[in-house]
Design a protein around this motif. Structure first.
Motif, PDB file in Angstrom:
ATOM      1  N   TYR A 171      63.508  44.219  17.164  1.00 60.24           N
ATOM      2  CA  TYR A 171      64.340  45.412  17.307  1.00 60.24           C
ATOM      3  C   TYR A 171      65.794  45.093  17.632  1.00 60.24           C
ATOM      4  CZ  TYR A 171      63.196  44.668  22.283  1.00 60.24           C
ATOM      5  OH  TYR A 171      63.010  44.128  23.516  1.00 60.24           O
ATOM      6  N   LEU A 172      66.096  43.812  17.825  1.00 60.81           N
ATOM      7  CA  LEU A 172      67.476  43.410  18.095  1.00 60.81           C
ATOM      8  C   LEU A 172      67.726  42.094  17.379  1.00 60.81           C
ATOM      9  CD1 LEU A 172      69.774  44.581  19.943  1.00 60.81           C
ATOM     10  CD2 LEU A 172      69.184  42.786  21.565  1.00 60.81           C
ATOM     11  N   THR A 173      68.864  41.999  16.735  1.00 60.79           N
ATOM     12  CA  THR A 173      69.190  40.765  16.028  1.00 60.79           C
ATOM     13  C   THR A 173      70.644  40.417  16.269  1.00 60.79           C
ATOM     14  OG1 THR A 173      69.098  39.657  13.881  1.00 60.79           O
ATOM     15  CG2 THR A 173      69.897  41.929  13.915  1.00 60.79           C
ATOM     16  N   VAL A 174      71.053  39.263  15.753  1.00 62.02           N
ATOM     17  CA  VAL A 174      72.441  38.814  15.909  1.00 62.02           C
ATOM     18  C   VAL A 174      73.074  38.712  14.534  1.00 62.02           C
ATOM     19  CG1 VAL A 174      73.945  36.932  16.642  1.00 62.02           C
ATOM     20  CG2 VAL A 174      71.949  37.529  18.021  1.00 62.02           C
ATOM     21  N   GLU A 175      74.186  39.387  14.387  1.00 56.20           N
ATOM     22  CA  GLU A 175      74.929  39.332  13.123  1.00 56.20           C
ATOM     23  C   GLU A 175      76.385  39.003  13.447  1.00 56.20           C
ATOM     24  OE1 GLU A 175      74.471  42.977  11.009  1.00 56.20           O
ATOM     25  OE2 GLU A 175      72.264  42.916  11.071  1.00 56.20           O
ATOM     26  N   GLU A 176      76.852  37.881  12.931  1.00 49.54           N
ATOM     27  CA  GLU A 176      78.223  37.429  13.180  1.00 49.54           C
ATOM     28  C   GLU A 176      78.515  37.335  14.678  1.00 49.54           C
ATOM     29  OE1 GLU A 176      80.844  40.016  11.109  1.00 49.54           O
ATOM     30  OE2 GLU A 176      80.165  39.384   9.120  1.00 49.54           O
ATOM     31  N   ASP A 177      77.591  36.727  15.397  1.00 50.10           N
ATOM     32  CA  ASP A 177      77.702  36.473  16.834  1.00 50.10           C
ATOM     33  C   ASP A 177      77.553  37.724  17.697  1.00 50.10           C
ATOM     34  OD1 ASP A 177      78.059  33.804  16.370  1.00 50.10           O
ATOM     35  OD2 ASP A 177      80.252  33.907  16.412  1.00 50.10           O
ATOM     36  N   HIS A 178      77.224  38.854  17.132  1.00 45.32           N
ATOM     37  CA  HIS A 178      77.097  40.076  17.918  1.00 45.32           C
ATOM     38  C   HIS A 178      75.685  40.634  17.811  1.00 45.32           C
ATOM     39  CE1 HIS A 178      81.360  40.325  18.828  1.00 45.32           C
ATOM     40  NE2 HIS A 178      81.621  40.060  17.553  1.00 45.32           N
ATOM     41  N   PHE A 179      75.216  41.232  18.898  1.00 40.45           N
ATOM     42  CA  PHE A 179      73.903  41.873  18.897  1.00 40.45           C
ATOM     43  C   PHE A 179      73.967  43.176  18.105  1.00 40.45           C
ATOM     44  CE2 PHE A 179      73.784  39.413  22.893  1.00 40.45           C
ATOM     45  CZ  PHE A 179      72.670  38.634  22.618  1.00 40.45           C
ATOM     46  N   VAL A 180      72.918  43.422  17.339  1.00 38.92           N
ATOM     47  CA  VAL A 180      72.850  44.635  16.518  1.00 38.92           C
ATOM     48  C   VAL A 180      71.441  45.203  16.625  1.00 38.92           C
ATOM     49  CG1 VAL A 180      73.025  45.608  14.199  1.00 38.92           C
ATOM     50  CG2 VAL A 180      74.590  43.781  14.898  1.00 38.92           C
ATOM     51  N   ILE A 181      71.342  46.524  16.826  1.00 43.32           N
ATOM     52  CA  ILE A 181      70.048  47.198  16.873  1.00 43.32           C
ATOM     53  C   ILE A 181      69.524  47.380  15.447  1.00 43.32           C
ATOM     54  CG2 ILE A 181      68.852  49.328  17.535  1.00 43.32           C
ATOM     55  CD1 ILE A 181      70.996  49.742  19.653  1.00 43.32           C
ATOM     56  N   GLN A 182      68.255  47.064  15.266  1.00 45.72           N
ATOM     57  CA  GLN A 182      67.643  47.319  13.970  1.00 45.72           C
ATOM     58  C   GLN A 182      67.476  48.833  13.777  1.00 45.72           C
ATOM     59  OE1 GLN A 182      66.725  44.659  11.573  1.00 45.72           O
ATOM     60  NE2 GLN A 182      68.334  44.027  12.978  1.00 45.72           N
ATOM     61  N   SER A 183      67.796  49.324  12.603  1.00 44.54           N
ATOM     62  CA  SER A 183      67.847  50.767  12.337  1.00 44.54           C
ATOM     63  C   SER A 183      66.595  51.535  12.754  1.00 44.54           C
ATOM     64  CB  SER A 183      68.150  51.014  10.857  1.00 44.54           C
ATOM     65  OG  SER A 183      69.442  50.522  10.534  1.00 44.54           O
ATOM     66  N   PRO A 184      65.375  51.032  12.483  1.00 44.86           N
ATOM     67  CA  PRO A 184      64.184  51.818  12.850  1.00 44.86           C
ATOM     68  C   PRO A 184      64.070  52.109  14.347  1.00 44.86           C
ATOM     69  CG  PRO A 184      63.633  50.071  11.319  1.00 44.86           C
ATOM     70  CD  PRO A 184      65.031  49.808  11.783  1.00 44.86           C
ATOM     71  N   TYR A 185      64.758  51.291  15.190  1.00 48.81           N
ATOM     72  CA  TYR A 185      64.619  51.427  16.636  1.00 48.81           C
ATOM     73  C   TYR A 185      65.798  52.171  17.279  1.00 48.81           C
ATOM     74  CZ  TYR A 185      60.953  47.967  16.067  1.00 48.81           C
ATOM     75  OH  TYR A 185      59.815  47.315  15.672  1.00 48.81           O
ATOM     76  N   TYR A 186      66.722  52.613  16.434  1.00 54.35           N
ATOM     77  CA  TYR A 186      67.920  53.258  16.970  1.00 54.35           C
ATOM     78  C   TYR A 186      67.574  54.530  17.752  1.00 54.35           C
ATOM     79  CZ  TYR A 186      72.567  55.215  17.377  1.00 54.35           C
ATOM     80  OH  TYR A 186      73.719  55.724  17.879  1.00 54.35           O
ATOM     81  N   GLU A 187      66.705  55.358  17.198  1.00 58.59           N
ATOM     82  CA  GLU A 187      66.320  56.610  17.850  1.00 58.59           C
ATOM     83  C   GLU A 187      65.617  56.340  19.184  1.00 58.59           C
ATOM     84  OE1 GLU A 187      67.025  59.599  17.077  1.00 58.59           O
ATOM     85  OE2 GLU A 187      67.766  59.487  15.017  1.00 58.59           O
ATOM     86  N   ASP A 188      64.868  55.231  19.257  1.00 52.38           N
ATOM     87  CA  ASP A 188      64.184  54.892  20.504  1.00 52.38           C
ATOM     88  C   ASP A 188      65.185  54.525  21.597  1.00 52.38           C
ATOM     89  OD1 ASP A 188      61.714  55.316  19.365  1.00 52.38           O
ATOM     90  OD2 ASP A 188      61.522  53.246  18.672  1.00 52.38           O
ATOM     91  N   PHE A 189      66.197  53.744  21.224  1.00 54.93           N
ATOM     92  CA  PHE A 189      67.234  53.381  22.190  1.00 54.93           C
ATOM     93  C   PHE A 189      67.962  54.633  22.692  1.00 54.93           C
ATOM     94  CE2 PHE A 189      66.610  49.067  20.854  1.00 54.93           C
ATOM     95  CZ  PHE A 189      67.113  48.291  21.894  1.00 54.93           C
ATOM     96  N   LEU A 190      68.253  55.520  21.769  1.00 53.79           N
ATOM     97  CA  LEU A 190      68.972  56.732  22.117  1.00 53.79           C
ATOM     98  C   LEU A 190      68.130  57.610  23.044  1.00 53.79           C
ATOM     99  CD1 LEU A 190      71.776  57.836  21.399  1.00 53.79           C
ATOM    100  CD2 LEU A 190      70.685  59.260  19.655  1.00 53.79           C
ATOM    101  N   ALA A 191      66.837  57.676  22.788  1.00 58.76           N
ATOM    102  CA  ALA A 191      65.929  58.445  23.646  1.00 58.76           C
ATOM    103  C   ALA A 191      65.898  57.850  25.056  1.00 58.76           C
ATOM    104  CB  ALA A 191      64.531  58.458  23.038  1.00 58.76           C
ATOM    105  N   TYR A 192      65.925  56.519  25.118  1.00 57.11           N
ATOM    106  CA  TYR A 192      65.912  55.856  26.421  1.00 57.11           C
ATOM    107  C   TYR A 192      67.162  56.208  27.220  1.00 57.11           C
ATOM    108  CZ  TYR A 192      66.007  52.162  29.918  1.00 57.11           C
ATOM    109  OH  TYR A 192      66.062  51.475  31.108  1.00 57.11           O
ATOM    110  N   ILE A 193      68.336  56.128  26.587  1.00 58.55           N
ATOM    111  CA  ILE A 193      69.584  56.437  27.260  1.00 58.55           C
ATOM    112  C   ILE A 193      69.622  57.900  27.705  1.00 58.55           C
ATOM    113  CG2 ILE A 193      72.090  56.616  26.957  1.00 58.55           C
ATOM    114  CD1 ILE A 193      71.103  53.787  27.321  1.00 58.55           C
ATOM    115  N   ASP A 194      69.027  58.783  26.914  1.00 52.89           N
ATOM    116  CA  ASP A 194      69.004  60.207  27.239  1.00 52.89           C
ATOM    117  C   ASP A 194      67.916  60.560  28.254  1.00 52.89           C
ATOM    118  OD1 ASP A 194      71.130  60.817  25.655  1.00 52.89           O
ATOM    119  OD2 ASP A 194      69.934  61.381  23.905  1.00 52.89           O
TER     120      ASP A 194
END
Length: 383
Positions: A171-194
């Motif tokens: 659910y998390l990867t590194v692209e060009e030295d930066h962490f990026v959330i994988q798209s399928p898990y974006y809504e889950d992260f947002l639910a957690y923050i909310d």
């Protein structure tokens, strides 16, 4: 000729307790008034003002320095002072930034105005650890007491993924030295923050705790190895310690003076060596032979009273200086490098012991009576 007192009977526990409680309330009130005056006068002195200015300037220099590393990012206020973000706040910024950047890709119209992202600057990289390991640490290696060449961006990322048990980067990867959330898990992260509990987002806790743990460890390492920080923090700690001791002394002396007046000076000149409430409740303090107590016995009583009520300064410290400064004050080493908090606990223990003794010992004697070899009795007709 010294007058002698005829004793009717031992002073009842309830009567003794009432006068003691009222005497204590009067002493606390008088102490607080004197403390307010003392603290006000002390903080207006040129010496305090100069110390305060030096401490403020030193703190701003430290915050500005640490902000360059972004491990304790400082926010510049309108008055020129800095507010340091905590590790928890920086970790929250990291997650919010991940969501923001991915949200722009997924559905910009839906997410870019989300309440969690309003204070974020999209142009700024909020992954402070990536910045630190990739840029700041190697560029400032000569400024560290010990430079660890194995501390790299790659080693950090490896450690981070090991901590979150996600070597497959599901659910998390590194692209060009930066962490990026994988798209399928974006809504889950947002639910957690909310705070949405309808979804199973426990993996977010694992990620956040891992990132914050590494960040806190790196902050501590920075503070003990980064030489410019050490050069600034040493005098700052010394000045703060000196001022804390002065403030503690001001409070303690104020309470000492108030108790000295109420439990030594007034009894010394008031009738039969009574405190104001003992006078009201017709009580008199005598020695074991029934004679009026001597001045040195009153002095012992005052000293014991001071030692058993010093713990009340705990509340006063936070009342006068607030939570942050109050915490700093109670942890300040004073006598023989013992933290002030331990002395307050010792005073509270003495107070409890005295109370227990007054319940179970004959004539309801507490530490004051035991140490001064006196007893509190009902007043009777004198001759």
């Amino acid at each position: 000729m010294q007058k002698e007192i005829i004793i009717n009977s031992n002073c009842s526990f309830s009567k003794r307790a009432k006068s003691a409680i009222l005497d204590t309330l009067i002493s606390v009130f008088a102490s607080v008034l004197l403390m307010i005056l003392s603290v006000f006068l002390y903080t207006k002195t040129p010496v305090y003002q100069e110390e305060y200015e030096q401490i403020s300037q030193s703190m701003n220099q430290i915050t500005e320095l640490v902000s360059e590393s972004r491990l304790n990012e400082g926010i510049l206020n309108e008055d020129g002072t800095y507010t340091i973000k905590t590790a928890s706040e920086l970790t929250k910024d990291f997650v919010n930034s991940l969501l923001y950047q991915k949200g722009l890709e997924v559905d910009a119209g839906k997410y870019q105005d989300h309440k969690q992202f309003k204070d974020l600057d999209p142009s700024k990289d909020y992954d402070v650890l990536t910045f630190y390991y990739k840029t700041y640490y190697p560029e400032n290696q000569e400024k560290y007491l010990i430079y660890d060449e194995t501390k790299t961006l790659t080693s950090f990322q490896t450690k981070f993924f090991e901590k979150i048990n996600n070597k497959s980067f599901s659910y998390l990867t590194v692209e060009e030295d930066h962490f990026v959330i994988q798209s399928p898990y974006y809504e889950d992260f947002l639910a957690y923050i909310d705070g949405d509990t309808s979804k199973n987002v426990s993996f977010c806790d694992v990620l956040i705790n891992a990132y914050e743990e590494i960040l806190r460890n790196e902050i501590e390492d920075y503070k003990i190895t980064f030489q410019p920080y050490l050069r600034l923090s040493a005098p700052y700690k010394e000045m703060t310690l000196k001022q804390n001791k002065e403030l503690i002394s001001t409070l303690a002396i104020s309470q000492l003076v108030a108790l000295f007046l109420l439990f030594f000076i007034i009894p010394l000149f008031l009738g039969e060596h009574q405190t104001p409430m003992q006078k009201v409740f017709h009580q008199v303090r005598v020695d074991r032979s029934g004679k009026p107590v001597k001045w040195y016995q009153l002095l012992i009583i005052f000293l014991v009273r001071f030692m058993t009520t010093l713990w009340t300064l705990f509340a006063n410290v936070f009342f006068f200086f607030g939570a942050s400064k109050g915490t700093s004050l109670v942890n300040t080493p004073v006598l023989f490098s013992i933290p002030f908090l331990y002395i307050l606990f010792f005073s509270l223990a003495l107070c409890v012991i005295s109370l227990i003794l007054s319940f179970f010992l004959k004539e309801h004697t507490g530490l004051e009576e035991l140490c001064s070899h006196s007893v509190l009795e009902d007043n009777s007709e004198e001759y």
